[in-house]
Structure formats: C-alpha cells, structure tokens
Design an enzyme around this catalytic site. Structure first.
Site, short mmCIF file in Angstrom:
data_model
loop_
_atom_site.label_atom_id
_atom_site.label_comp_id
_atom_site.label_asym_id
_atom_site.label_seq_id
_atom_site.Cartn_x
_atom_site.Cartn_y
_atom_site.Cartn_z
N ASP A 111 0.84 -1.20 0.00
CA ASP A 111 0.00 0.00 0.00
C ASP A 111 0.88 1.25 0.00
OD1 ASP A 111 -2.36 1.45 0.11
OD2 ASP A 111 -2.58 1.28 2.28
N GLU B 21 2.61 4.91 -4.25
CA GLU B 21 2.58 5.76 -5.46
C GLU B 21 3.90 6.53 -5.70
OE1 GLU B 21 -0.98 4.35 -4.28
OE2 GLU B 21 0.08 5.83 -3.07
#
Length: 450
Positions: free
Chosen positions: A331, A334
């Site tokens: 997670d 990005e």
C-alpha cells in the site's frame, strides 16, 4: 521511436502502409480497410526537455484504456482530458489514481470489431487530450516518445499483443483465487476482535480462504514489520491456526520506514542506513517525508537500488520468523507522502518542482508525494515517480520467493505497465456505495492490464 507490432512480423508489413510524406505527415494505414490507424504531423511535434506534445488522428471515437483515472470505461473524444500520474486522491474527485498506463484500445469498426492499440512507453507525468476529430494528443512532461502500435485485428488480439510486449502476468498461487476478506476491526483494534470477525464469517458457511489485516497489527507507532504484543499477542499462533484449517494470511506493508527509533532498536531503518538504501533529497541527505508513523517522519527505500532486494528480503525474513505470513499487501506506494514535500520543503527556483507545464488534474507536481528533485538510483524522482511501485513489486516478489520458497502472492495499490509479472493490483480506497462499485467495474477493465 515508433514500432508497429504484430505477433507475425510479416503480417505487420503486409497489412499496413507506413510512410512519411514530404510535408512531414507520418501515417500508418491498414491496407485492407484504408483506415488511418496513426497519423501525426511531425512539423507540429514539440520536443523539449520538460514538455513533449504529439497529436495523432484516431480511426474512430471508440477508445478505451488510458488508466488509471476516474472516468468511464468508454472514453469521450469530446475534449476529455486525462492526467496520468501515480497519485493518492480522495475517491469522490476526478483525476489520476494509483496507476499509470498510457495504452489505449481503439475499435476502428464496431461492425467487424477491427481494432488497434497504441502504447506510449514513458514514465513521466502526462496529460492525454481526446478530441472530436477524433484525435488524441499526448503531453508528457519529460522522457522520450517510445511508441508501439498494435494491429490486432480483433480487440483480444490487441490485448494479447500488448501483454506479450510488457510481460505475461505471474501465475498466482491457487489459494489466491479464493475469497479474501479484510475487515478489521471495531474498536478496540485487537486480535480478540479480529478472531470474532473471522470466526463469524467461517460460521456463516462462506467459503473463506484468506484473511488480511491493515496496520492495526503493528505497534502503536505504525512501523512496518512490528507486532503490538499487547493488542495482538498470540498473533503467530493464530496465523498458524489459519494454516491448520486450510486458510492463508496476508498483512499490509507500506514502503515508508520510521527513522525516529533509537539506533539498534528498529532494523528496517538501521539496515537501510547501513546499506545506503533510502531515497535522497537534492543535497544528498536522506529524504524525510510523512505517512502513518506517529513520529511524524518517514523515509523511503529506493527500490531501484541494486541492494534493495537484499534489504527487503531481510525485513521479510525476520518478520516471517515471527509470523508465517503468506503474501504481501503493498500500500501507499505511489509513493505517498502527506507533506507533499520533505519536512524541510522542496527546493525553490527549481524547474523540476515547478515544471513549465503542469498536468491539468494535479494541483502541483508534488501533490501527495515526494519532491521531484529527490534522487533515486534510477534517476530523479521527476522521471521515475511512476515506477516506484513497479520496483517495490520486484523486491517484494523476490523476497517472498526466498522466504517462503513458494509461488508468491503480492498485491499492489500503485502500478505501471509490466508490473503484472511481479504483482497483482487492487483498486485502492473506495467508498462502500453502489456508485463506487459501478466505477470500479467500468473504468478498471483495461486499467488492470498491468
């Protein structure tokens, strides 16, 4: 570079007419239908260090792909603008999401299904503008134009050709195809509460294969590879119990590492410093941002570093020695950063931080991520931002292969083309509404071709 790609090279030559006219018009025409698959005026190409613009006509307005962005499955050629940039954003808002996939599928003829596809291999942030002609305009803010044209001729042929180019997806373990559940927990966040939720699902007769947990199992500092022994005492025994009844277990793992622990007390940071693994700021010091760590500080492994696999494998091995996990839920990759800068800000008067062209669906280029001048082994973060999760997936895939000596299971929030060879993809944070469910089905179908 522009490549026309087909499973059989001779067919690509026989099926298409490729030429550059005296006026600078580059065309790729399908001979059998006389359809122009790709046509661009090279005299109008803009090619500079931080801005490229190329426009091509489309044979029809039936266009799909260009993920990951909150938009409809069928894209609109009525001036729809799509920003491509790995980005953590509030789900209700339009704009770029967790993955960057500058590939489209175009149906040339809805009667015959004749189709083509185009892939721009570029890792920089970009805008893609769809126009009524119909046409498409690319506006990357760096990199090169490395383009691949897929001739199909059917939609499934185009997809097959694209996947063979970027890499076939890894075969998941059989158990990964079952029902997974991640729901934890009503307050307090304890293993006792988690057991109740898991047992309730089993007792309901639901075929239940894999239990997941988010960060509630971690120490209150929310540090990777730690276990809160007060709230989650007996964690390892419970996971072994899941194995005994034929189930598997997957925890969340974020890339961010806490730099605030005392020396010698937190190996993920100590090892990263000694192996020189962490991303650097523009002056060469360790870049410090912020995610979930309660210390208010986060540092980030540079997974493009040649030593990152050894570093990451060591952390998984030591954690697996405590709890026999079966996979990894990657997670915040990005890569996410709540400060949208370092704790010291980003350099002023720097063209990387204030590029001459800012993709239109971003408030600023550093939004929810690192300074663009941050340094990684593979290059400046400005150029390799969209590859962070790809590199992390490689390291995690290799770590789990080493630690478990079995086929790995890795799921990743952020993605880029070819990552399916190392991880799957989940659609990130969504609201539990029918509207969000509809969106995840429609706009994700081609986005998942990673």
């Amino acid at each position: 570079m522009l490549l026309v790609y087909h499973a059989i090279a001779d067919l690509a030559v026989n099926e298409t007419q490729i030429g550059i006219g005296a006026t600078g018009l580059l065309t790729i025409e399908r001979k059998s239908t006389k359809k122009l698959i790709f046509q661009t005026d090279l005299t109008k190409l803009i090619y500079s260090d931080q801005f490229i613009q190329l426009k091509s006509t489309l044979p029809s307005p039936q266009i799909y792909g260009l993920g990951e962005n909150k938009s409809n499955f069928t894209k609109s050629t009525q001036w729809e603008l799509i920003t491509i940039f790995n980005h953590d954003k509030v789900m209700s808002a339009p704009g770029p999401r967790y993955g960057s996939h500058p590939f489209y599928l175009n149906i040339e003829d809805v009667t015959t299904g004749t189709s083509n596809g185009v892939f721009l291999l570029n890792s920089n942030a970009m805008d893609v503008l769809l126009q009524p002609e119909p046409a498409i305009t690319y506006r990357p803010i760096g990199g090169i134009l490395d383009m691949f044209v897929f001739l199909g001729p059917k939609p499934d042929d185009v997809v097959r050709q694209y996947i063979h180019l970027i890499g076939l997806p890894e075969l998941p373990p059989f158990w990964a195809l079952g029902y997974h559940q991640c729901r934890c927990c009503t307050e307090p966040h304890t293993l006792a509460n988690q057991k109740l939720i898991t047992e309730r699902t089993i007792s309901a007769g639901i075929p239940f294969d894999v239990q997941w947990n988010a960060k509630e199992y971690m120490e209150p500092t929310f540090d990777d590879f730690t276990i809160d022994q007060k709230r989650f005492g007996g964690f390892a025994d419970w996971v072994r119990h899941l194995h005994d009844i034929g189930m598997h277990y997957v925890p969340i793992v974020d890339p961010g590492i806490d730099p605030a622990q005392k020396a010698g007390q937190y190996a993920p940071y100590d090892d990263g410093v000694s192996m020189d693994i962490f991303i650097k700021n523009n002056t060469g010091g360790i870049f410090i941002g912020k995610t979930w760590q309660t210390s208010g500080k986060t540092v980030y492994p540079d997974f493009s570093h040649p030593g990152s696999i050894k570093y990451w494998t060591k952390q998984y091995q030591e954690f697996h020695n405590q709890v026999p996990i079966d996979g990894s839920w990657n997670d915040m990759n990005e890569v996410d950063n709540f400060l949208s800068a370092s704790i010291y800000g980003c350099p002023a008067n720097n063209s990387l931080e204030t590029p001459p062209y800012l993709p239109k669906q971003l408030p600023k280029i550093q939004d929810q991520t690192l300074c663009m001048s941050a340094k990684q082994y593979a290059g400046l973060h400005y150029n390799v931002h969209n590859l962070y999760a790809f590199y992390m997936a490689i390291a995690t895939d290799e770590a789990l292969k080493t630690v478990r000596n079995k086929r790995p299971f890795v799921i990743s929030r952020a993605t880029s083309p070819g990552q399916g060879k190392y991880s799957g993809h989940w659609n990130g944070d969504t609201d539990t509404t029918y509207g969000e469910l509809k969106w995840t089905i429609g706009c994700k179908l081609l986005d998942y071709l990673v």
